[in-house]
Design an enzyme around this catalytic site. Structure first.
Site, mmCIF file in Angstrom:
data_model
loop_
_atom_site.group_PDB
_atom_site.id
_atom_site.type_symbol
_atom_site.label_atom_id
_atom_site.label_comp_id
_atom_site.label_asym_id
_atom_site.label_seq_id
_atom_site.Cartn_x
_atom_site.Cartn_y
_atom_site.Cartn_z
ATOM 1 N N ARG A 38 9.271 9.946 -0.528
ATOM 2 C CA ARG A 38 8.069 9.132 -0.568
ATOM 3 C C ARG A 38 7.176 9.538 0.601
ATOM 4 N NH1 ARG A 38 8.623 8.285 -5.107
ATOM 5 N NH2 ARG A 38 8.800 6.327 -6.242
ATOM 6 N N GLU A 61 -2.126 8.590 -2.365
ATOM 7 C CA GLU A 61 -2.228 9.479 -3.516
ATOM 8 C C GLU A 61 -3.261 8.937 -4.500
ATOM 9 O OE1 GLU A 61 1.641 10.121 -5.225
ATOM 10 O OE2 GLU A 61 2.502 10.792 -3.340
ATOM 11 N N HIS A 65 2.483 15.413 -6.442
ATOM 12 C CA HIS A 65 3.541 14.509 -6.906
ATOM 13 C C HIS A 65 3.990 14.885 -8.325
ATOM 14 C CE1 HIS A 65 5.241 10.197 -6.233
ATOM 15 N NE2 HIS A 65 6.105 10.965 -6.874
#
Length: 322
Positions: free
Chosen positions: A224, A253, A272
């Site tokens: 994370r 993000e 991601h």
């Protein structure tokens, strides 16, 4: 008996839930409408796993769903004090992302060792520059996070001949505890973060940590974003404390186009995508449908999150999984 109400915190494309027709009253909402719709839901499917809407909507008035499932491995975007204190069962998508993330990490290790980013850069500039690459076999890796993703990363790296030390919250058979992390980091060629985000892991990778690493070592984060102090990592790369890094997750993000991280030397930035191989959304939907069928039949659910710890304990490996 009325059909249970399944509320989906949706994002495009929506999940394929056709098998639940006639067995659930499926309703859809976005983040803005979640608070108003929560009291009517028996089950909440957090399909938009990048949303923080559950954490902000949950403290409101009225009944709350008995079961919340998130289409992600991490649950940090869901948990708030009110959800922690409730009887609501939280489950995650464990079992979907392990192999894809491990393959992605293995690809990054190979790309770094074989200097592929520089090869592509030189190709674009039409420069012929012979170099030597580094061997992968015999190198040392520390994988931080001994859950299923971390274990799968370790398995693939071992297949390449890498000596892997797996680090979890507590020491146990085949797993080092965090007390060993500094010592292992100082000897490692690769430090790979696959840990869950909890209050004890937040910002654990900081200037002190990067100062422990060898100048030839690389850091990879597929856990994370908030696990890493991004400014400290950027400074470590600019100062050449370490040889390179790859981030697939970020504190914010999507990463802002104006973020200085885009221009940090020897940093690979990816959006991601490490766990997202072709068909991943269908696999997530199929997993949820199977779990819903168990729930409707009164059967125990798999992938139940220990809300206090912030992840799914794994009795097969240790009762204190980390």
């Amino acid at each position: 008996m009325p059909e249970p109400t399944l509320l989906v915190l949706d994002t495009d494309p929506s999940p394929r839930l056709g098998r639940l027709i006639g067995r659930a009253a499926v309703r859809y909402t976005d983040g803005a409408g979640l608070a108003a719709r929560l009291p009517e839901a028996d089950v909440l499917l957090v399909w938009d796993a990048a949303s923080d809407a559950v954490r902000t909507a949950w403290p409101g008035d009225g009944p709350r769903p008995a079961w919340v499932h998130t289409a992600s491995a991490g649950v940090d975007r869901l948990l708030c004090p009110e959800l922690l204190a409730s009887d609501t069962v939280v489950t995650n998508a464990r079992g979907v992302f392990e192999r894809p993330v491990a393959e992605y990490v293995t690809g990054l290790v190979l790309a770094f060792a074989k200097d592929l980013p520089r090869t592509l850069d030189l190709q674009h500039r039409r420069v012929w520059r012979h170099r030597e690459s580094a061997p992968v076999a015999g190198s040392r890796a520390v994988v931080v996070g001994a859950g299923p993703i971390g274990r799968e990363i370790a398995r693939l790296l071992i297949a390449l001949g890498v000596q892997v030390a797996l680090v979890g919250r507590t020491a146990r058979r085949t797993v080092h505890g965090v007390a060993d992390l500094d010592r292992l980091t100082a000897q490692a060629d690769w430090v790979i973060c696959a840990a869950p985000l909890t209050e004890t892991t937040r910002a654990m990778f900081d200037a002190r940590f990067f100062g422990l690493m060898q100048p030839s070592a690389r850091f990879i984060n597929v856990g994370r974003g908030p696990l890493v102090v991004e400014d400290d990592l950027a400074q470590a790369l600019r100062n050449r404390w370490i040889a390179g890094a790859a981030l697939d997750v970020f504190s914010q993000e999507p990463l802002d186009p104006r973020s200085p991280l885009w221009d940090v030397p020897d940093l690979i930035v990816s959006p991601h995508m490490g766990g997202d191989t072709a068909g991943w959304r269908d696999r997530l939907a199929e997993q949820f449908v199977r779990m819903y069928e168990l729930w409707a039949a009164g059967q125990p659910l798999p992938n139940v999150v220990d809300k206090r710890r912030g992840y799914v304990p794994d009795p097969a490996h240790d009762h204190d999984h980390g």
